[in-house]
Write an enzyme that holds these catalytic residues in place. Structure first.
Site, mmCIF file in Angstrom:
data_model
loop_
_atom_site.group_PDB
_atom_site.id
_atom_site.type_symbol
_atom_site.label_atom_id
_atom_site.label_comp_id
_atom_site.label_asym_id
_atom_site.label_seq_id
_atom_site.Cartn_x
_atom_site.Cartn_y
_atom_site.Cartn_z
ATOM 1 N N LYS A 45 0.805 -1.478 0.253
ATOM 2 C CA LYS A 45 0.272 -0.066 0.194
ATOM 3 C C LYS A 45 0.759 1.043 -0.177
ATOM 4 O O LYS A 45 1.810 1.512 0.890
ATOM 5 C CB LYS A 45 -0.635 -0.065 1.148
ATOM 6 C CG LYS A 45 -2.352 0.567 1.084
ATOM 7 C CD LYS A 45 -2.746 0.069 1.841
ATOM 8 C CE LYS A 45 -4.735 0.380 2.028
ATOM 9 N NZ LYS A 45 -5.005 -0.456 3.401
HETATM 10 C C1 E4P Z 1 -8.497 1.061 3.494
HETATM 11 O O1 E4P Z 1 -7.454 0.257 2.976
HETATM 12 C C2 E4P Z 1 -8.186 1.646 4.649
HETATM 13 O O2 E4P Z 1 -7.689 0.082 5.151
HETATM 14 C C3 E4P Z 1 -9.873 1.662 5.311
HETATM 15 O O3 E4P Z 1 -10.721 0.717 4.364
HETATM 16 C C4 E4P Z 1 -10.139 3.046 5.671
HETATM 17 O O4 E4P Z 1 -11.042 2.887 6.831
HETATM 18 P P1 E4P Z 1 -11.516 4.866 7.716
HETATM 19 O O5 E4P Z 1 -11.920 5.001 7.112
HETATM 20 O O6 E4P Z 1 -12.641 3.117 8.314
HETATM 21 O O7 E4P Z 1 -10.191 3.434 8.997
#
Ligand code: E4P
Length: 216
Positions: A84
């Protein structure tokens, strides 16, 4: 449509995996920190559950050289690791180096269609628009997904769209109607998706009626 589970909790991952509904896992530094344990053993446990399904692990560095170094290390954990990378110009540079090396990337923290377009041009394997965080600031997150899916279809970009920052079942429904490739879903929402009050009432009624059936 693929479902990823958005958690670093092995218990939640196991439960969703055993239901046969998940195709991968996404994590981020916040989710990892919630587990309060050694990173390497945590990831080993998760990979033991999901075997070869993709798991997104995020880099921390902000400079492309740091991201590339971290990504190469993370990718040694297994072929299923997707790195990521935050959506910045440094992140794009990292994607541009990592993709030809065969390292899969998930460009994260995407909040506009033009950011998604750039990430697709750079060749990112996955692109994650964060819809819940847009909803939180009164912008319709799902409109962003619609725009991205339209653009990617217009030009046949290969990047897969992961609808991220999902908060409730309607987000999953709308992502499916739009035709997003993937939804990454917290365990709580997966559980909510299984439920319908008429299912519960139906089971209860069948069990009650079954008691009336004469038995030998
Ligand atoms: C995506 O890959 C993220 O880990 C996640 O969806 C972030 O979500 P949040 O806005 O609830 O922290």
């Amino acid at each position: 449509m693929k479902f990823f589970i958005d958690t670093a909790n092995p218990g939640e991952i196991r439960k969703a995996y055993e239901m046969g509904v998940i195709d991968g896992v996404t994590t981020n530094p916040t989710l990892i920190s919630k587990e309060n344990r050694d990173f390497d053993s945590l990831i080993k446990d998760i990979c033991g559950i999901i075997r070869n399904l993709p798991i997104s692990l995020e880099v921390i560095g902000l400079k492309s050289e740091e991201m590339i170094r971290e990504a190469r290390t993370l990718s040694k954990i297994g072929d299923n690791v997707v790195v990521k990378i935050p959506m910045t110009s440094e992140g794009l540079k990292a994607v541009h180096v990592l993709i030809p090396e065969g390292i899969k990337t998930n460009t994260t923290l995407v909040f506009s269609a033009t950011q998604a377009l750039l990430a697709a041009k750079a060749g990112s394997t996955y692109i994650s628009p964060f819809i819940g965080r847009l909803d939180d600031i009164s912008q319709a997150g799902m409109e962003l997904v619609e725009q991205i899916v339209t653009i990617f279809n217009n030009y046949d970009f290969k990047s897969e769209v992961i609808v991220a920052s999902i908060r409730h079942p309607i987000h999953v429904l709308e992502a499916a109607l739009i035709g997003a490739d993937v939804a990454t879903i917290p365990y709580k929402v997966i559980e909510q998706l299984t439920k319908h009050p008429l299912t519960d009432i139906g089971i209860e009624r069948f069990l009650e009626d079954w008691k009336k059936v004469p038995k030998k």
